[in-house]
Design an enzyme around this catalytic site. Structure first.
Site, PDB file in Angstrom:
ATOM      1  N   CYS A 126     -22.937  23.974  19.780  1.00 32.32           N
ATOM      2  CA  CYS A 126     -23.073  23.209  18.541  1.00 32.32           C
ATOM      3  C   CYS A 126     -23.499  21.797  18.906  1.00 32.32           C
ATOM      4  CB  CYS A 126     -21.770  23.200  17.749  1.00 32.32           C
ATOM      5  SG  CYS A 126     -21.892  22.299  16.186  1.00 32.32           S
ATOM      6  N   CYS A 155     -28.876  19.239  12.512  1.00 32.99           N
ATOM      7  CA  CYS A 155     -28.542  20.430  13.303  1.00 32.99           C
ATOM      8  C   CYS A 155     -29.099  20.310  14.718  1.00 32.99           C
ATOM      9  CB  CYS A 155     -29.042  21.709  12.637  1.00 32.99           C
ATOM     10  SG  CYS A 155     -28.486  23.223  13.458  1.00 32.99           S
TER      11      CYS A 155
END
EC number: 5.1.1.8
Length: 312
Positions: free
Chosen positions: A88, A238
């Protein structure tokens, strides 16, 4: 009564909850094996931390563990309201900011171990965090899928630490006011990919859908909309999605090695990206900022009917 010590932050608007203490022992083995034990034996702890009433569909958890790689300052397993993440990007930026807040790292170069590999990170004096992400690559170009109500949608399948389908076909402007329409559209793409049996390498589930376009502010930056696995949209640009996009740009010869790429998310907040060639794809570098929002203890009362989260 169980207590879990956490620090919350947000990276470009997307939350991260770092778990410091109070979690069950996941035993020996590498981080991929620990993640599988987390999934098989302690998944209710995931939902307690990431799901309502303590969390939300946007929350990404980051469980800190002793690293197996001696070069790393910590190990981390990322998870969310529906499952587990290999890597992530925004969460790693949040972890670095949290470690700095705790005094566990100082500005400089560090390494963080994840279930999909060890990533290099750099903390600057001004708080900027840069991630040398896992090797990223385009798995398939020009993939077409029939999406009910939208016709044929064309895009690339790429890996940036998670699997992405990246398309430039958008049903509307990439703005916060359009998030409901964009969410419905990207969910329809995800369902269509699943129905068509389209996957990443070795059958990897494509659980992130990314729409890529141009920022509306005239800055020359790119802007994206990313649907996450739990069907919430990413508030940040992101990090793994930006890495996957960089891999596609590199494969198409549209971005040179070392060239700067400014990637806005749906809120207009931005990450800076660049890459160098590596193996089968690229080694991306993503830079951004995180901000601490809370230090707290989560309380799990066995008498609470929602002690382990509200799970659909």
């Amino acid at each position: 009564m169980h207590t879990i010590d956490v620090i919350d932050s947000h990276t470009a608007g997307e939350p991260t909850r770092v778990v410091l203490a109070g979690f069950p022992d996941l035993g020996d083995g590498d981080l991929a094996q620990c993640r599988e034990r987390f999934r098989s034996d302690f998944d209710h702890w995931r939902s307690a931390i990431a799901c309502e009433p303590r969390g939300s569909d946007t929350m990404v958890g980051a469980l800190l563990l002793p690293p197996r790689d001696p070069s790393a300052c910590t190990g981390v397993i990322f998870f969310n309201n529906v499952g587990y993440l290999g890597m992530c990007g925004h969460g790693t930026i949040g972890v670095v900011r949290t470690l700095a807040e705790l005094g566990r790292i100082a500005p400089g170069q560090h390494r963080i171990e994840t279930p999909v590999g060890t990533v290099g990170v750099a903390l600057a004096d001004d708080g900027t965090v840069s991630i040398d992400n896992v090797e990223s690559y385009r798995h398939a170009a020009g993939v077409e899928v029939d999406v009910p109500g939208h016709g044929r949608v064309r895009g690339d399948v790429a890996w940036g630490g998670n699997w992405f389908f990246i398309t430039e076909q958008a049903p509307c402007a990439l703005g916060l006011a359009q998030q409901r329409e964009l969410t419905a559209y990207t969910e329809a793409i995800r369902l269509a990919l699943e129905a068509a049996g389209i996957t990443g390498e070795a059958g990897g589930e494509i659980d992130h859908i990314e729409i890529s376009g141009v920022a509306p502010d005239g800055s020359g930056a790119a802007r994206n909309f990313v649907l996450c696995p739990g069907l919430a949209y990413d508030r940040s640009p992101c990090g793994t999605g930006t890495s996957a996009k960089l891999a596609c740009l590199a494969a198409d010869g549209k971005l040179a090695e070392g060239e700067r790429w400014l990637q806005q998310g749906i809120l207009g907040s931005a990450f800076e990206g660049s890459y160098r060639h590596s193996g089968r794809g690229i080694a991306p570098r993503i830079s951004g900022h995180a901000f601490i929002t809370a230090r707290s203890q989560l309380l799990i009362d066995p008498a609470d009917p929602f002690a382990w989260g509200i799970v659909a």
